[in-house]
Design an enzyme around this catalytic site. Structure first.
Site, PDB file in Angstrom:
ATOM      1  CB  SER A 108      -9.176  -0.979   3.830  1.00 44.66           C
ATOM      2  OG  SER A 108      -9.768  -2.049   3.728  1.00 44.66           O
ATOM      3  CD  GLU A 161      -5.276   0.870   2.728  1.00 45.10           C
ATOM      4  OE1 GLU A 161      -6.192   0.426   1.652  1.00 45.10           O
ATOM      5  OE2 GLU A 161      -5.098  -0.398   3.324  1.00 45.10           O
ATOM      6  NE  ARG A 186      -3.782  -2.439  -0.039  1.00 47.01           N
ATOM      7  CZ  ARG A 186      -3.592  -3.466  -0.719  1.00 47.01           C
ATOM      8  NH1 ARG A 186      -2.368  -3.650  -1.332  1.00 47.01           N
ATOM      9  NH2 ARG A 186      -4.267  -4.598  -0.862  1.00 47.01           N
TER      10      ARG A 186
END
EC number: 1.3.1.98
Length: 305
Positions: free
Chosen positions: A226, A296, A176
């Site tokens: 998320s 994130e 990520r």
């Protein structure tokens, strides 16, 4: 620099209706939060982006770039300077097993175009709500797939407005993350190398992933997906759930009862509600399990005065 002057000049550079003053950025994020942009522009081609960058550099005006706002929290005080939305830069071409997609194209749409051309490799992206540019920026992934697996190169624009082509290795992809969080390049287009496949098999896989997503994720409410990265050898949602935080609410934002890894805007929540809830969850999980959850989702903009 007077923002009225900035607005007036950029209105001569971009098409009518593509330059706005005091635009509410909550209208440009999936979670429906965010204050005003001093000047908001939506270029339709690379030349217009270059013109905006060169003008901003000349007068030392800060510039912030947005994709489709799926993985970002814009603070309630909004964004100073020029905010550039890339949602109109959406071209996609297919040549053999290669797809070239521009930054504002939805990665979901690109995965469907791959399906239409019997190309396999992007099935994992069929439920990712971000743009191509955003997907590269954070090395988006799901269900075992990642953008880095299929990307071969990308065209970027430097902070000086110059175009460059970078190979995948230059992206420094990780979980990520990519090099773009630390430099001033703007992702303009990506080249994906896929493989020939069977339409029925590709569609079946995409249908299966879509079913899993719809059954497990709170798609009925605005969210930014998320919120946290997966910690080593664990899952953020599992830790949050075991901390008893599902349903925890601050203002109009709550930890989803359907999936603990999501925070949903259930009642006109603000960016500050999201930020406060994120901090509360991080603090609680660390106290209970000794695990520091890393965000994130990006947080940008100014606090509300």
């Amino acid at each position: 620099m007077n923002m009225q002057e900035v607005y007036e000049y950029l209105s001569t550079v971009l098409p009518e209706g593509h330059v706005k003053q005091d635009e509410m950025l909550k209208n440009h994020t999936h979670i429906k939060v965010g204050g005003k942009a001093d000047v908001f522009v939506a270029p339709t081609n690379y030349d217009e982006i270059q013109e905006v960058i060169k003008y901003a550099n000349k007068y030392n005006i800060p510039v912030t770039f947005l994709g489709n706002g799926s993985n970002v929290i814009i603070k309630d005080g909004g964004i100073r300077g020029i905010t550039v939305s890339l949602i109109h830069i959406t071209g996609v071409t297919v040549t053999g097993t290669t797809i070239v997609a521009q930054c504002g194209a939805a990665i979901i749409d690109v995965s469907r175009i791959a399906l239409d051309h019997n190309l396999t490799g992007l099935e994992f992206a069929c439920g990712i709500p971000g743009s191509v540019g955003g997907a590269l920026y954070m090395n988006a992934g799901a269900y075992g797939g990642e953008i880095s697996f299929v990307l071969t190169e990308a065209v970027v624009m430097t902070g000086d407005g110059e175009l460059r082509t970078l190979t995948k290795e230059a992206f420094e992809f990780g979980y990520r993350k990519s090099v773009f969080a630390n430099n001033h390049y703007i992702i303009l287009e990506a080249r994906f190398e896929l493989e020939e496949g069977l339409y029925e098999e590709i569609k079946a896989k995409m249908d299966d992933l879509t079913f899993k997503r719809e059954s497990k994720q709170p798609l009925e409410y605005p969210s930014c997906g998320s919120v946290f990265k997966r910690p080593p050898n664990n899952f953020a949602g599992k830790l949050i759930q075991e901390s008893g935080l599902q349903g925890k609410r601050i203002g109009g934002v709550e930890v989803s009862l359907k999936h603990a890894g999501f925070m949903v805007n259930v009642d006109n929540g603000t960016a500050q509600d999201y930020i406060d809830l994120i901090h509360f969850v991080q603090k609680t999980v660390e106290e209970k399990f000794g695990v520091k959850l890393e965000r994130e989702v990006r947080i940008i903009g100014e606090d509300k005065e």
